[in-house]
Design a protein around this motif. Structure first.
Motif, mmCIF file in Angstrom:
data_model
loop_
_atom_site.group_PDB
_atom_site.id
_atom_site.type_symbol
_atom_site.label_atom_id
_atom_site.label_comp_id
_atom_site.label_asym_id
_atom_site.label_seq_id
_atom_site.Cartn_x
_atom_site.Cartn_y
_atom_site.Cartn_z
ATOM 1 N N GLN A 98 0.831 -1.206 0.000
ATOM 2 C CA GLN A 98 0.000 0.000 0.000
ATOM 3 C C GLN A 98 0.866 1.257 0.000
ATOM 4 O OE1 GLN A 98 -2.292 1.407 3.501
ATOM 5 N NE2 GLN A 98 -4.116 1.156 2.234
ATOM 6 N N LEU A 99 1.940 1.258 0.783
ATOM 7 C CA LEU A 99 2.860 2.391 0.820
ATOM 8 C C LEU A 99 3.422 2.675 -0.571
ATOM 9 C CD1 LEU A 99 4.729 4.400 2.457
ATOM 10 C CD2 LEU A 99 6.362 2.509 2.577
ATOM 11 N N PHE A 100 3.907 1.630 -1.237
ATOM 12 C CA PHE A 100 4.496 1.791 -2.573
ATOM 13 C C PHE A 100 3.463 2.271 -3.591
ATOM 14 C CE2 PHE A 100 5.230 -0.030 -6.799
ATOM 15 C CZ PHE A 100 6.461 0.536 -7.113
ATOM 16 N N THR A 101 2.309 1.606 -3.613
ATOM 17 C CA THR A 101 1.279 1.925 -4.613
ATOM 18 C C THR A 101 0.736 3.332 -4.434
ATOM 19 O OG1 THR A 101 0.649 -0.402 -4.598
ATOM 20 C CG2 THR A 101 -0.861 1.120 -5.677
ATOM 21 N N VAL A 161 12.081 2.389 3.913
ATOM 22 C CA VAL A 161 11.269 1.788 4.981
ATOM 23 C C VAL A 161 11.617 0.315 5.185
ATOM 24 C CG1 VAL A 161 8.908 1.230 5.697
ATOM 25 C CG2 VAL A 161 9.391 3.436 4.646
ATOM 26 N N LEU A 162 11.898 -0.416 4.104
ATOM 27 C CA LEU A 162 12.216 -1.847 4.213
ATOM 28 C C LEU A 162 13.479 -2.097 5.029
ATOM 29 C CD1 LEU A 162 11.410 -3.195 0.623
ATOM 30 C CD2 LEU A 162 10.157 -3.669 2.728
ATOM 31 N N ASN A 163 14.366 -1.119 5.083
ATOM 32 C CA ASN A 163 15.614 -1.281 5.820
ATOM 33 C C ASN A 163 15.532 -0.776 7.256
ATOM 34 O OD1 ASN A 163 17.816 -2.395 3.990
ATOM 35 N ND2 ASN A 163 16.926 -0.815 2.688
ATOM 36 N N LEU A 164 14.318 -0.466 7.713
ATOM 37 C CA LEU A 164 14.142 0.015 9.079
ATOM 38 C C LEU A 164 13.665 -1.113 9.987
ATOM 39 C CD1 LEU A 164 12.384 3.440 8.356
ATOM 40 C CD2 LEU A 164 14.770 3.069 8.984
ATOM 41 N N PRO A 165 14.151 -1.178 11.227
ATOM 42 C CA PRO A 165 13.723 -2.224 12.169
ATOM 43 C C PRO A 165 12.450 -1.834 12.925
ATOM 44 C CG PRO A 165 15.516 -0.958 13.124
ATOM 45 C CD PRO A 165 15.250 -0.350 11.771
ATOM 46 N N PRO A 181 3.810 7.913 9.786
ATOM 47 C CA PRO A 181 3.343 7.118 10.935
ATOM 48 C C PRO A 181 4.162 5.853 11.158
ATOM 49 C CG PRO A 181 1.743 7.052 9.136
ATOM 50 C CD PRO A 181 2.725 8.119 8.800
ATOM 51 N N LEU A 182 4.724 5.276 10.074
ATOM 52 C CA LEU A 182 5.568 4.091 10.232
ATOM 53 C C LEU A 182 6.882 4.438 10.927
ATOM 54 C CD1 LEU A 182 5.051 2.250 6.811
ATOM 55 C CD2 LEU A 182 4.450 1.378 9.068
ATOM 56 N N LEU A 183 7.416 5.622 10.650
ATOM 57 C CA LEU A 183 8.682 6.031 11.274
ATOM 58 C C LEU A 183 8.559 6.138 12.792
ATOM 59 C CD1 LEU A 183 10.152 8.732 8.841
ATOM 60 C CD2 LEU A 183 10.815 6.337 9.100
ATOM 61 N N VAL A 193 16.908 9.519 8.750
ATOM 62 C CA VAL A 193 15.792 9.033 7.923
ATOM 63 C C VAL A 193 14.763 10.147 7.717
ATOM 64 C CG1 VAL A 193 13.953 7.321 7.731
ATOM 65 C CG2 VAL A 193 16.144 6.689 8.741
ATOM 66 N N ASN A 194 14.495 10.922 8.775
ATOM 67 C CA ASN A 194 13.577 12.061 8.657
ATOM 68 C C ASN A 194 14.038 13.036 7.598
ATOM 69 O OD1 ASN A 194 11.162 12.184 10.153
ATOM 70 N ND2 ASN A 194 12.291 12.344 12.073
ATOM 71 N N ILE A 195 15.323 13.327 7.569
ATOM 72 C CA ILE A 195 15.875 14.258 6.575
ATOM 73 C C ILE A 195 15.700 13.695 5.163
ATOM 74 C CG2 ILE A 195 18.011 15.325 5.730
ATOM 75 C CD1 ILE A 195 18.925 15.417 8.690
ATOM 76 N N LEU A 196 15.946 12.390 5.008
ATOM 77 C CA LEU A 196 15.798 11.751 3.692
ATOM 78 C C LEU A 196 14.342 11.770 3.227
ATOM 79 C CD1 LEU A 196 18.145 8.652 4.156
ATOM 80 C CD2 LEU A 196 18.587 10.701 2.786
ATOM 81 N N VAL A 197 13.408 11.522 4.156
ATOM 82 C CA VAL A 197 11.978 11.536 3.813
ATOM 83 C C VAL A 197 11.536 12.941 3.419
ATOM 84 C CG1 VAL A 197 9.640 11.268 4.747
ATOM 85 C CG2 VAL A 197 11.361 9.521 5.185
ATOM 86 N N ILE A 198 11.972 13.947 4.193
ATOM 87 C CA ILE A 198 11.617 15.336 3.876
ATOM 88 C C ILE A 198 12.204 15.744 2.527
ATOM 89 C CG2 ILE A 198 11.947 17.746 4.583
ATOM 90 C CD1 ILE A 198 11.775 16.748 7.506
#
Length: 309
Positions: A98-101, A161-165, A181-183, A193-198
């Motif tokens: 769902q995240l990807f799509t 996201v796949l590389n996050l525990p 919300p997943l973070l 990761v926040n910086i990369l997402v932003i």
């Protein structure tokens, strides 16, 4: 670093904790989803079965309606199901899908809106070269580029996201699987990761929005040399685009520019681009557009004539 996630499923907390309120919105969102399907299917059928498909603006509008249909079908049916369910769970794999799509389709829609702004800019600023610049080959290339950029954006977020525990808890404070919300559930420091997402989502949305605003400012500036009739027609078309852009981009900017973990109204604001914008887009593009209304009238008249013949 190897992903040490031991979470196999997530549980949505949803929009509201009150069961009576959720049942009320179950009916409301079901009606909204049916209206989205009907409105966008009408636009698709009207454009495909009329001469409007030959015009670049309506060609892009056809693709925009298709994206609205696909995007809402990725998010809203599960939201409706969860509003009526006792437990709002989703498997880890389905969550990643769902995240990807959702990000793929949203990315494509953003760049279709850019293509529509480019189309209006060329039509108003360079009207004599319009059909040469906005040829069908170039329109197809713009759609292909929109899919390419959307795919790059969604793959980058998915790999991140796949590389996050995820070590637990597994309760997502949202109604969809989205990156922010997943973070909040990740069991390690997420500042980088926040910086990369932003950078991937927030800054891109802001940059595209500023480009769109600049294009419409240039369009307004160039309308000074047009006749009053030409100005009214151009303003009517552009105002529809501007409303759609604002409905989609402003909530996205609010959500993706702020870092994960900050106290905000992400899940409430996201309803604007997951439900409200796809619901209003068909109304905006039909009620304010004489060509669309005439084409719809001709199509339905032709269908009624064929049926009762």
């Amino acid at each position: 670093m190897e992903n040490q996630s031991n979470v196999t499923e997530f549980v949505f907390m949803g929009l509201w904790g009150n069961k009576q309120v959720e049942l009320l919105f179950f009916l409301l969102f079901l009606l909204c989803y049916l209206a989205i399907l009907m409105g966008n299917f009408i636009i698709l059928l009207t454009i495909i079965h009329s001469h409007l498909i030959e015009q670049p603006m309506y060609y892009f509008l056809c693709h925009l309606s298709l994206m609205d249909l696909c995007y809402t079908s990725t998010v809203v049916p599960r939201l409706i199901r969860d509003l009526g369910a006792a437990r709002k769970n989703i498997s880890y794999n389905n969550c990643m899908t769902q995240l990807f799509t959702a990000h793929l389709l949203a990315g494509v829609e953003i760049f279709i809106l850019v293509s529509m702004a480019l189309d209006r800019y060329v039509a108003i600023v360079k009207p004599l070269h319009y059909m040469v610049i906005m040829s069908r080959r170039r329109c197809n290339l713009l759609i292909f580029m929109a899919w390419g950029v959307g795919f790059w954006h969604s793959v980058a977020l998915l790999l991140l996201v796949l590389n996050l525990p995820f070590c637990g808890p597994n309760q997502i404070d949202h109604y969809i699987c989205d990156v922010k919300p997943l973070l909040k559930l990740v069991c390690r420091d997420i500042r980088v990761v926040n910086i990369l997402v932003i950078s991937n989502a927030g800054m891109v949305v802001v940059a595209v929005f500023l480009v769109l605003v600049a294009s419409y400012i240039l369009i307004l500036y160039n309308l000074r040399t047009h006749s009053s009739v030409g100005r009214r027609k151009a303003l009517s078309t552009c105002s529809s685009h501007v409303m759609v852009v604002i409905l989609f981009f402003v909530p996205c900017i609010y959500i993706y520019v702020l870092p994960a973990g900050s106290e905000n109204k992400d899940k409430e604001i996201s309803v604007f681009y997951t439900v409200i914008a796809p619901l209003l887009n068909p109304l905006i593009y039909t009620l304010r557009n004489m060509e669309m209304r005439n084409a719809m009238w001709k199509m339905w008249s032709k269908m009624a004539h064929t049926k009762f013949r």
